[in-house]
Scaffold this motif. Structure first.
Motif, mmCIF file in Angstrom:
data_model
loop_
_atom_site.group_PDB
_atom_site.id
_atom_site.type_symbol
_atom_site.label_atom_id
_atom_site.label_comp_id
_atom_site.label_asym_id
_atom_site.label_seq_id
_atom_site.Cartn_x
_atom_site.Cartn_y
_atom_site.Cartn_z
ATOM 1 N N PRO A 156 0.723 -1.191 0.008
ATOM 2 C CA PRO A 156 -0.066 -0.002 -0.007
ATOM 3 C C PRO A 156 0.837 1.333 -0.162
ATOM 4 C CG PRO A 156 0.049 -0.942 2.095
ATOM 5 C CD PRO A 156 0.494 -2.127 1.106
ATOM 6 N N GLU A 161 -5.037 2.742 1.491
ATOM 7 C CA GLU A 161 -4.865 1.521 0.808
ATOM 8 C C GLU A 161 -4.788 0.315 2.057
ATOM 9 O OE1 GLU A 161 -3.090 2.674 -3.531
ATOM 10 O OE2 GLU A 161 -1.940 1.411 -2.163
ATOM 11 N N ASP A 165 -8.186 -1.187 2.128
ATOM 12 C CA ASP A 165 -7.912 -2.096 0.852
ATOM 13 C C ASP A 165 -6.812 -3.083 1.145
ATOM 14 O OD1 ASP A 165 -8.271 -3.120 -1.845
ATOM 15 O OD2 ASP A 165 -6.770 -1.949 -2.350
ATOM 16 N N ARG A 171 -7.435 -1.854 -5.628
ATOM 17 C CA ARG A 171 -6.462 -1.515 -6.447
ATOM 18 C C ARG A 171 -5.935 -2.423 -7.839
ATOM 19 N NH1 ARG A 171 -3.985 -1.701 -1.272
ATOM 20 N NH2 ARG A 171 -2.248 -3.494 -1.126
#
Length: 267
Positions: A156, A161, A165, A171
């Protein structure tokens, strides 16, 4: 945006137009948020149209999927896709239809997106490019971008991120969209211009300045903290663009923190 940058892009456009015959010329204008793309596009349009060259300007921001479409993607793919901006949140087919019409020499409706309501405006409020348009300027923060190598997605790049995520689903989806869905759109560009920010660190300041101006004009808008989170959606690809695009753009205009051109390469 200073005159040197505008002069350089105008020179590129006029030379390209001279060699394009009667067909539509499409120029991509890429630059980080707040770098002055819209101002540059408007200035170029004014100069060329004063000399009788019909110009259409389309921002990739105006190709955003509707809020309802992004809400559906947020439920079915990843919650971060609710936020407009990254590849995968645009209606690429709509952009291609606009280019197709202009290439046929027809008038074309240019979609418009209202960031205040976070939704596409109804067609009755879209602009119309004239029949016989000679130049299309497609401007946007990721216009002409290439996908990253899959291995580059592993780590990340920021807190968004890392925390929202962690498994890399978002991504990877964005990168795949750029590799597949956006290739036909960016492949229609005849020339590519990059407004190169001095680094990603300045983008937060530029974007915050934009938001302050919008608040004065319209009221509301994002808080400074909201801007800080928002731009994290763009960080990965913006850094990638600043690294890889200068090697292949026909014209790269390096900017300082005041958006002044400090170096111009190509053209």
């Amino acid at each position: 945006m200073d005159g040197a940058a505008l002069d350089a892009v105008e020179g590129l456009a006029r030379r390209a137009l001279a060699g394009s015959g009667d067909r539509l010329l499409a120029i991509g204008l890429c630059g980080a948020q707040g770098s002055g793309k819209s101002t540059l596009a408007a200035g170029l349009r004014q100069r060329l149209e004063s000399g009788g060259v019909p110009v259409a300007v389309l921002s990739i921001d105006d190709l955003y999927l509707t809020r309802a479409e992004r809400e559906a993607m947020a439920r079915s793919i990843h919650p971060l896709l609710r936020t407009r901006g990254v590849p995968g949140t645009h209606d690429v087919a709509l952009g291609l239809r606009v280019i197709d019409a202009l290439e046929r020499g027809e008038a074309a409706l240019l979609p418009r997106f209202d960031k205040a309501s976070d939704d596409r405006l109804p067609e009755a409020r879209w602009e119309r490019a004239a029949a016989g348009t000679r130049l299309l300027l497609l401007e946007g923060w990721c216009v002409g971008a290439l996908p990253q190598a899959p291995a580059a997605l592993a780590e990340p790049v920021n807190a968004l991120e890392r925390e929202e995520d962690a498994d890399g689903v978002w991504r990877a989806f964005v990168n795949r969209a750029l590799a597949e869905d956006y290739r036909p759109l960016f492949g229609r560009l005849d020339r590519l211009v990059l407004l190169a920010a001095p680094g990603f660190g300045i983008v937060r300041r530029w974007r915050t300045q934009q938001e302050h101006e919008l608040r004065k004009e319209r009221g509301g808008g994002m808080s400074d903290a909201g801007v800080a989170r928002f731009i994290q959606h763009y960080e990965r690809l913006t850094r990638h663009i600043l690294t890889e695009m200068p090697r292949r753009a026909e014209l790269t205009i390096a900017l300082d923190e005041m958006r002044r051109a400090v170096a111009i390469r190509g053209g």
